[in-house]
Every structure is written in structure tokens, then in C-alpha cells.
Design a protein around this motif. Structure first.
Motif, PDB file in Angstrom:
ATOM      1  N   ASP A 105      58.377 -16.353 -10.221  1.00  0.00           N
ATOM      2  CA  ASP A 105      57.999 -16.259  -8.822  1.00  0.00           C
ATOM      3  C   ASP A 105      59.203 -15.997  -7.925  1.00  0.00           C
ATOM      4  N   GLN A 147      60.396 -12.556  -7.125  1.00  0.00           N
ATOM      5  CA  GLN A 147      59.388 -11.772  -6.385  1.00  0.00           C
ATOM      6  C   GLN A 147      58.398 -11.100  -7.324  1.00  0.00           C
ATOM      7  N   MET A 188      55.297  -9.829  -5.870  1.00  0.00           N
ATOM      8  CA  MET A 188      55.556  -9.746  -4.426  1.00  0.00           C
ATOM      9  C   MET A 188      56.742  -8.810  -4.189  1.00  0.00           C
ATOM     10  N   ARG A 196      46.832 -14.083 -11.910  1.00  0.00           N
ATOM     11  CA  ARG A 196      45.815 -13.765 -10.908  1.00  0.00           C
ATOM     12  C   ARG A 196      44.609 -13.113 -11.567  1.00  0.00           C
ATOM     13  N   PHE A 233      51.653 -21.557  -3.572  1.00  0.00           N
ATOM     14  CA  PHE A 233      52.600 -20.507  -3.934  1.00  0.00           C
ATOM     15  C   PHE A 233      51.911 -19.147  -4.047  1.00  0.00           C
ATOM     16  N   ASP A 234      50.641 -19.153  -4.428  1.00  0.00           N
ATOM     17  CA  ASP A 234      49.885 -17.905  -4.574  1.00  0.00           C
ATOM     18  C   ASP A 234      48.407 -18.214  -4.383  1.00  0.00           C
ATOM     19  N   THR A 294      54.286 -21.131   1.884  1.00  0.00           N
ATOM     20  CA  THR A 294      55.285 -21.431   0.865  1.00  0.00           C
ATOM     21  C   THR A 294      55.711 -20.208   0.065  1.00  0.00           C
ATOM     22  N   ARG A 295      54.805 -19.262  -0.152  1.00  0.00           N
ATOM     23  CA  ARG A 295      55.124 -18.121  -1.011  1.00  0.00           C
ATOM     24  C   ARG A 295      56.265 -17.269  -0.466  1.00  0.00           C
ATOM     25  N   LYS A 336      61.131 -17.127  -0.934  1.00  0.00           N
ATOM     26  CA  LYS A 336      62.149 -16.241  -1.518  1.00  0.00           C
ATOM     27  C   LYS A 336      63.061 -15.659  -0.450  1.00  0.00           C
TER      28      LYS A 336
END
Length: 393
Positions: A81, A84, A87, A163, A199-200, A324-325, A328
Motif C-alpha cells: 500500500d 501506492q 493508487m 479489491r 485504507f481502501d 487514511t489512504r 502516502k
């Protein structure tokens, strides 16, 4: 000299930067805990890219940062995570990152674990017309492809939450079946990763239920069926009590790696019934200080460990505040201020994901901890960012 830092209420406050950095007291290998830092990637700032295009990575700077983490005795959790993943970094980029970092780990003798996911399945949660066997077959195939690549490099595998699996699974039984297949074919024990929806959001209802108690039972059932194939579990739910309760129910020999970036000092210190190891994104900016704290813990000095690590929690909670995500962004920002990279640019343009007041507070908290090897450089870079935003300084 003082720096005028913007505050969340639209004002400014004067801050006097620290003059001396934190200096680690030793370099001995960590002994009492296994500690991984999930590491960020360094973007190529000169690449002609767009936010939805393939990631352009500065490989030299990215690998140099991993050598920095290894030099302090930490393991590297790669392509997760913090890098990224999903993301800004797609599977093609992640695969190259895994190959390069695993080779670097062999060259320097560093410990490495790499994320195994399903992000080559594009289309997000709307990819599947309906949940069921066909969709699950695609998810399994994607996991198998990534597992083969990671194990082929000699790195330890971290089975990340998917996911695609969250969208394809009809209930707990589908998780039990799919993870059973993966664990049955893994060559070496893996780390199972439970990443919470903070987080996701696409992982809401993972393990087949939005009821965390029910999800925990399914998670433990997966482990109990294959204890010899599970080195440990990484729990990223930001709920210390839940992690401790789950930790106490793990089979003998299965480790708990805390992923709780809010409560890590108490979880790593442990209690009379056990403790957590660590696999944390916040240890990316905290590496020298965190490693020093664990060395203190290695001597049996829990109080000294907490004295070093407890003051870092305010920074961690700031970096990981909702949403929160986007933590980074703060992590990469601090790497720039610390001189680990020459720019504040991120893949996918994610440097825009946090506000100037948020970044200013991150600078203040990190500087207060002595995290910048060259405080003058950090101050100069903070001032340059203020100039870009047209802020008074």
C-alpha cells in the motif's frame, strides 16, 4: 530563525526549527522483533505522464531508499500500500519494482517481503457481471501469477487483500476456498494481510462480512487450516484491542505483524500474553528512530523503548488521519525533506492529496522528533514549498 507555518484555521504560527537531528545509538541487528517497513516509491519528476497513465519511477532513488531502510536493520515490505499499489502504481510497475528490489535485497543481504495481489485485473469492483465461480477463477489466476513472480525472485510473499476478491466473493466460503488454494500451492510460508476499509474503501466486507467479529472467525479459519503455510498475519484495522484479541488466538508459531499506525508502540511492546512484530508504513519516515527503539527493547528495556517510540505517535496519527489512504503523500513529503529524494513528486500526481496546512504540521512534528538528517535542508525545502503556494514565510 522562525518559519511561518499555515494552520488549518487559515492563520499562521511561528515555528523555530530544531538544530540537531536524532542520532541513532547503534547498528546491531534487531533481535527481539521482526520489523518491516513498507516502503514508498520515488517518481521520475521529468517523465511526461498523466495521473491515469503508467507510473514513471526513478529506480535509482527508489532502490537507494530501500538500502537506507536495510542499513538500519529493518526489512522492506515491497510493492504494498505504501508504494501506492493501486493508487498510481499498476501491476506492470509493481512487478518491475518487485524484481529490482528483490535483486537488490540479495546483493546487500537485506530482508524483503513482497505484495501479492490481483491488480492486473483492471476495471475495479465493477469488473464482474456477477459474483461466483467464473469471477473467482479470474481472481485466483491473478493471485497465482503474482505469487509465482514473487516466489521466483526468492522474496517472501505477502498475500494482500484484493479489491477483485471483495467484489467476486459471495460469502465466507469463497474466501476459505480461494485462500486455501493459494496457501496449498505456496512454496514457503506467507504473510496474510488484512487491510481495513479505512485504507481502501473497496475492501469493505472483506472475509465475507461487514461484521468484524464474523470476519475474524473466517480469517482465523483460513489460518487454522494451513498453519504451516502462514508465517504471520498483518493486521491493519487501527483497532489495538481487536488486534490483541486476534493475536492471542493465533496458532503456535504464527506471528502477528502489526499494521496499526496509530497504536504500534504498545502492540510491539506487548503484554504478559505476547507481542506483535511489525510491518508498518509509518516506519518509512521513522526508520532510524524506530530501529533504535527496537534495539532498546532487545535489551529488555520496555520502558526505554516506549520512551523513544511513544512521542512518534502524534506524527503517525497526523500522517494517517482520515482519509487514511492518502497517508502516502505525507510519507513521500518527509522523504523529500529528509534528503532521500530531490523532489516532492509522486506517481499518479498524489502529491496534491494533502493540504498545505497538513504538510506544514507534518514538517513541524517530524522536525521536532529530529527525523531530518540535515535540518537546514529540511527547512529550506519547507520554505520553497511555502513559496510555491504563495504563503507568507
Amino acid at each position: 530563525m522562525t518559519v511561518l507555518l499555515p494552520t488549518k484555521n487559515g492563520g499562521t504560527r511561528a515555528y523555530v526549527p530544531r538544530s540537531e537531528p536524532f542520532r541513532p545509538s547503534g547498528s546491531a541487528p534487531l533481535a527481539s522483533r521482526t520489523v518491516f517497513s513498507a516502503a514508498h516509491v520515488v517518481a521520475d519528476p521529468y517523465a511526461d505522464t498523466s495521473p491515469d497513465g503508467p507510473a514513471a519511477v526513478d529506480w535509482d532513488a527508489t532502490l537507494a531508499f530501500r538500502r537506507h531502510l536495510w542499513s538500519h536493520g529493518l526489512g522492506v515490505a515491497e510493492a504494498m500500500d505504501t508504494a501506492q499499489r493501486g493508487m498510481g502504481l499498476d501491476w506492470t510497475g509493481a512487478a518491475e519494482l518487485i524484481r529490482r528490489s528483490a535483486a537488490e535485497a540479495k546483493a546487500v543481504g537485506g530482508r524483503i517481503a513482497c505484495g501479492v495481489g490481483t491488480d492486473q485485473l483492471t476495471g475495479g469492483t465493477g469488473r464482474f457481471k456477477e459474483a461466483g465461480p467464473a469471477a473467482l477463477g479470474e481472481v485466483l489466476g491473478a493471485y497465482e501469477e503474482q505469487l509465482a513472480l514473487v516466489e521466483g525472485t526468492g522474496a517472501q510473499a505477502v498475500l494482500m487483500a484484493s479489491r477483485a476478491l471483495a467484489a467476486a466473493a459471495r460469502g465466507p466460503e469463497d474466501y476459505l476456498t480461494l485462500y486455501g488454494r493459494l496457501l496449498g500451492q505456496s512454496a514457503e510460508p506467507v504473510i496474510l494481510h488484512w487491510l481495513g476499509p479505512m485504507f481502501d474503501p473497496a475492501l469493505t466486507g472483506y472475509w465475507g462480512s461487514t461484521d468484524l467479529d464474523a470476519a475474524t472467525e473466517t480469517f482465523l479459519e483460513v489460518i487454522a487450516a494451513h498453519p504451516d503455510k502462514v508465517d504471520g498475519v498483518k493486521i491493519s484495522l487501527l483497532d489495538a484491542d481487536r488486534e490483541v484479541a486476534l493475536r492471542r488466538r493465533l496458532p503456535q508459531g504464527v506471528r502477528c505483524y502489526t499494521g496499526d499506525d496509530f497504536n504500534y508502540p504498545e502492540l510491539i511492546a506487548g503484554d504478559a500474553h505476547g507481542f506483535s512484530h511489525a510491518l508498518l508504513g509509518v516506519f518509512d519516515p521513522l526508520a532510524p528512530l524506530a530501529a533504535d527503539a527496537v534495539r532498546v527493547l532487545d535489551t529488555g528495556d520496555t520502558e526505554g523503548f516506549r520512551k523513544l517510540l511513544d512521542p512518534t505517535v502524534e506524527l503517525a496519527r497526523h500522517l494517517f488521519e482520515a482519509p487514511t489512504r492518502f497517508y502516502k503523500t505525507g510519507v513521500v513529503f518527509l522523504a523529500w525533506l529528509a534528503g532521500h529524494q530531490r523532489h516532492f513528486t509522486m506517481v499518479g500526481g498524489l502529491q496534491s492529496a494533502r493540504s498545505l496546512p497538513h504538510l506544514a504540521r507534518a514538517y513541524e512534528l517530524a522536525d521536532g522528533l529530529g527525523l531530518f538528517p540535515d535540518p537546514d535542508l529540511a527547512e529550506a525545502r519547507m520554505r520553497s514549498l511555502l513559496d510555491v503556494y504563495g504563503a507568507a514565510r
